[in-house]
Design a protein around this motif. Sequence first.
Motif, short mmCIF file in Angstrom:
data_model
loop_
_atom_site.label_atom_id
_atom_site.label_comp_id
_atom_site.label_asym_id
_atom_site.label_seq_id
_atom_site.Cartn_x
_atom_site.Cartn_y
_atom_site.Cartn_z
N GLY A 231 -5.16 8.31 19.60
CA GLY A 231 -4.73 7.84 20.91
C GLY A 231 -5.15 6.40 21.16
N ALA A 232 -6.38 6.07 20.72
CA ALA A 232 -6.86 4.68 20.86
C ALA A 232 -6.02 3.73 20.01
CB ALA A 232 -8.33 4.60 20.48
N ILE A 233 -5.66 4.23 18.78
CA ILE A 233 -4.80 3.41 17.92
C ILE A 233 -3.47 3.16 18.60
CG2 ILE A 233 -3.55 3.37 15.73
CD1 ILE A 233 -6.47 2.82 15.36
N GLN A 234 -2.94 4.16 19.22
CA GLN A 234 -1.65 4.01 19.91
C GLN A 234 -1.77 3.02 21.08
OE1 GLN A 234 -0.77 8.04 20.98
NE2 GLN A 234 -0.07 8.62 18.91
N GLN A 235 -2.88 3.13 21.83
CA GLN A 235 -3.09 2.19 22.94
C GLN A 235 -3.23 0.77 22.41
OE1 GLN A 235 -3.02 2.87 26.28
NE2 GLN A 235 -3.17 0.63 26.55
N PHE A 236 -3.98 0.63 21.34
CA PHE A 236 -4.18 -0.69 20.71
C PHE A 236 -2.85 -1.24 20.23
CE2 PHE A 236 -5.97 -3.76 17.74
CZ PHE A 236 -7.06 -4.24 18.47
N ASN A 237 -2.00 -0.36 19.74
CA ASN A 237 -0.68 -0.76 19.26
C ASN A 237 0.17 -1.30 20.40
OD1 ASN A 237 1.47 -0.84 17.19
ND2 ASN A 237 2.42 0.72 18.49
N LEU A 238 0.06 -0.69 21.58
CA LEU A 238 0.80 -1.21 22.74
C LEU A 238 0.37 -2.64 23.07
CD1 LEU A 238 0.80 1.97 25.07
CD2 LEU A 238 2.73 1.04 23.74
N ASP A 239 -0.93 -2.90 22.96
CA ASP A 239 -1.44 -4.26 23.25
C ASP A 239 -0.92 -5.25 22.22
OD1 ASP A 239 -2.76 -3.19 25.39
OD2 ASP A 239 -4.72 -3.14 24.41
N VAL A 240 -0.90 -4.86 20.96
CA VAL A 240 -0.41 -5.76 19.91
C VAL A 240 1.07 -6.03 20.09
CG1 VAL A 240 -0.06 -6.01 17.42
CG2 VAL A 240 -2.22 -5.08 18.29
N ILE A 241 1.80 -5.00 20.55
CA ILE A 241 3.23 -5.19 20.82
C ILE A 241 3.42 -6.27 21.88
CG2 ILE A 241 5.27 -4.10 21.83
CD1 ILE A 241 4.40 -1.49 20.45
N GLN A 242 2.57 -6.27 22.92
CA GLN A 242 2.67 -7.30 23.95
C GLN A 242 2.36 -8.69 23.37
OE1 GLN A 242 3.76 -7.09 27.07
NE2 GLN A 242 4.25 -4.92 26.67
N CYS A 243 1.43 -8.73 22.46
CA CYS A 243 1.12 -10.01 21.81
C CYS A 243 2.32 -10.50 21.00
CB CYS A 243 -0.10 -9.84 20.90
SG CYS A 243 -1.65 -9.54 21.77
N GLU A 244 2.98 -9.57 20.33
CA GLU A 244 4.14 -9.95 19.53
C GLU A 244 5.30 -10.38 20.42
OE1 GLU A 244 3.49 -7.09 15.62
OE2 GLU A 244 4.50 -6.30 17.39
N LEU A 245 5.43 -9.71 21.55
CA LEU A 245 6.47 -10.12 22.49
C LEU A 245 6.20 -11.53 23.02
CD1 LEU A 245 6.99 -6.78 24.49
CD2 LEU A 245 8.55 -7.83 22.84
N PHE A 246 4.92 -11.80 23.29
CA PHE A 246 4.55 -13.16 23.75
C PHE A 246 4.88 -14.20 22.68
CE2 PHE A 246 1.24 -16.45 23.52
CZ PHE A 246 1.53 -17.15 24.70
N ALA A 247 4.56 -13.87 21.44
CA ALA A 247 4.83 -14.81 20.35
C ALA A 247 6.32 -15.02 20.17
CB ALA A 247 4.18 -14.31 19.06
N SER A 248 7.11 -13.98 20.36
CA SER A 248 8.55 -14.11 20.17
C SER A 248 9.24 -14.79 21.35
CB SER A 248 9.16 -12.72 19.94
OG SER A 248 8.98 -11.90 21.10
N SER A 249 8.51 -14.93 22.51
CA SER A 249 9.11 -15.56 23.69
C SER A 249 9.10 -17.08 23.61
CB SER A 249 8.37 -15.12 24.95
OG SER A 249 7.04 -15.60 24.94
N GLU A 250 8.59 -17.62 22.51
CA GLU A 250 8.53 -19.08 22.29
C GLU A 250 7.83 -19.78 23.46
OE1 GLU A 250 11.44 -22.59 20.49
OE2 GLU A 250 12.30 -20.87 21.57
N PRO A 251 6.55 -19.49 23.64
CA PRO A 251 5.81 -20.13 24.74
C PRO A 251 5.74 -21.66 24.59
CG PRO A 251 4.32 -19.04 23.23
CD PRO A 251 5.69 -18.62 22.82
N VAL A 252 5.81 -22.10 23.34
CA VAL A 252 5.84 -23.55 23.06
C VAL A 252 7.04 -23.80 22.17
CG1 VAL A 252 4.69 -25.47 21.92
CG2 VAL A 252 3.35 -23.85 23.26
N PRO A 253 7.94 -24.65 22.58
CA PRO A 253 9.13 -24.88 21.78
C PRO A 253 8.80 -25.56 20.46
CG PRO A 253 9.04 -26.44 23.60
CD PRO A 253 7.92 -25.48 23.83
N GLY A 254 9.68 -25.32 19.48
CA GLY A 254 9.54 -26.03 18.22
C GLY A 254 9.23 -25.13 17.05
#
Length: 811
Positions: free
Chosen positions: A692-715
């Motif tokens: 369950g903790a792994i699954q919760q941790f996975n949700l957090d990493v997914i948010q990190c990946e979504l942030f990275a894919s949102s191109e917070p800095v162009p280029g």
Amino acid sequence: MARKSKSNLSELYIEENKDQIYENALAEIQSFQLPLGTTLRSVYDDQPNAHQRFMEKLDACIRNHDREIEKMCNFHHQGFVDAITELLKVRAGAEKLKVQVTDTNRRLQDAGKEVISQTEEIIRCRIQQRNITTVVEKLQLCLPVLEMYSKLKEQMKVKRYYSALKTMEQLENLYLPRVSQYRFCQIMIENLPKLREEIKEISMSDLKDFLESIRKHSDRIGETAMKQAQQQKTFSTALQKQNNVNYSRNVHLGRSRILESKNEMTLKRTLEEDDEYEEEVLTAQDLVDFSPVYRCLHIYSVLGDGEIFENYYRKQRRKQARLVLQPQSSMHETVEGYRRYFSQIVGFFVVEDHILHVTQGLVTRTYTDELWNMALSKIIAVLRTHSSYCSDPDLVLELKNLIVVFADTLQGYGFPVNRLFDLLFEIRDQYNETLLKKWSGLFRDIFEADNYSPIPVANEEEYKIIISKFPFQDPELDKQSFPKKLPMSQSVPQIYIQVKEFIYASLKFSESLHRSSTEIDDMLRKSTNLLLTRTLSSCLQNLIKKPHIGLTELVQIIINTTHLEQACKYLEDFISNITNISQVTVHTARLYGLSTFKDARHAAEGEIYTKLNQKIDEFIQIADYDWTMSESDGRASGYLMDLINFLRSTFQVFTHLPGKVAQTACMSACQHLSTSLMQMLLDSELKQISMGAIQQFNLDVIQCELFASSEPVPGFQGDTLQLAFIDLRQLLDLFMVWDWSTYLADYGQATSKYLRVNPSTALTLLEKMRDSSKKNNIFAPFRKNDRDKQKLIETVVKQLRSLVNGMSQHT
């Protein structure tokens, strides 16, 4: 006996003369050629007993005549008889004549007594007259001596010692030898050496008073000489400015510009002051009475002790030189201490120069050069020591000006001063150090007062004011309407202005050093380089490292350094203008501001990366996972969402940064976040992790990946930023899917799905899950599925350990 014999001879001679006189008288009487009275007077004019002697002579003569008569009578008897007869006839007449003669003799004797008395008085008077004449003659010889001696005493009284010595010389050589037989002359001769010694002592006393006087007045003499040299220099400078207005304008470029008319007024005023000064020119002779030196020198020269006097004078002056060259311990505290020190030294050597030119042999050029070389070494050592204590650049600058005036003054008197100008180059380095310290404080104050936000400009007037202070050009910004904001903060124009002020301050020291414009240009550039590469760079580095400087401030600092770097070329133009040296000159140094600001930017960028990572760590520290949860919450953790929101807002501020800086910061933040999350899973203090903790941790990493894919800095290209979380993603996928067979089968292959999963990492996490399963599922041994799962875990653990052991052996 000889005297008695001489007396007898004299008496005999007198007697013979008297007999001759009587015989002559008798002959005259017999010849009847002269009157009888005259003949008798000549007889009685002699000695008192002349009558008796004359009578004796007369009787003898009569007897002679009687014998002759007798002879003649005998020969001529008849004739004799006849003569007797005749004589008898005249007998009566003879008796009568005898009576008359007797009476005449009596009366003559009576009259002769008065004559004799008067004659004796005349003799006495003549003797007195002769004695008086002798005395007068002797007095005439003695009077000049006495007059010269009286003159000597008067000269001693009025302190005319040189004239007194000349008088002594005349007395000894001319006057005293004439009357040396007199006792008073012997006394004078004995007194003259004493008087000479007295004159020497008095002259030496006057010399000592003179030496003490010039020791006291040296500072005033030196002050006057330095003032004259400074006024002459001021006049020459004003004349040069009048003849070279363009140079004057270049020197004062960017500051209060001096119009040509103002130069003329300055020159006119300087000329008027110089005219007034010329009317009141004072020399060393006006301030000090040098007569004791001349007098003492002449006196000792006359006495033949000139060498003794020269040695004494030089010895005493050397002692005074050592005293003059000894500074006060607090001299470095005020400019007046240096001014007094220089004035005393100048006064000392002005006196020596005056003595050199007005006397012969007392001091020589060799002696003064030797004394000056000794003094110069001491002066340089003193100035090196005391100037090192100066921490105020204004005081160092005033010291430099004093040294220049001091050197120019003594150079005007013929003393070599090249070593002083060499010393000024050493002091220039120290002056630059004090300037750097002062400007370091100014830079710190500017940075402390800055709000690190773009400069707001309300209207064109404000914009022009800023542009006049700082060379900013941005065509795109010019097109915008007011109000608008300049990209740099308020510290940028202030720093630029202070750099120019530093150049002016450095130029002040370089003036009057008798150096060419090229050398001055080189000195200014080197000083400015020190300011940029050491002082400003250090201030920027310290500013960047300060704890209260946040990411926004760091971003603004990077923008500021970019504009300051662009302004360096204008600083080079500024230096070229004030030195009138073209930048194309071969020997012209370049400013190193580009590297300074680049280094500062790199440091700020590194600090941005560091502070971002620290902020990420702060969020990570507040993470509160329940590592034993059976199921996830179905949403990402709150701390992670806050962290992502923070990163989004932060990266929006980075829009003014160069693209590479923002991209690097973003990539660094994502990599640090990924590493921190990985370390959280692998923490040694964390003993158990549930699925369950792994699954919760996975949700957090997914948010990190979504942030990275949102191109917070162009280029970023493609999934470049997402790759920062690839290690976590593959690890979590492995555990979420439980795809150990694929992992073990494809391990070591480049096409492996779990290529980034390290066996040791997987082993650590798997062991934590195994322990959690054992603890939480106490009935696992009784359930077949759980038993199979535990066996699988044990099998995978063994295989992973073998892989880890194989890796360690291979290593």
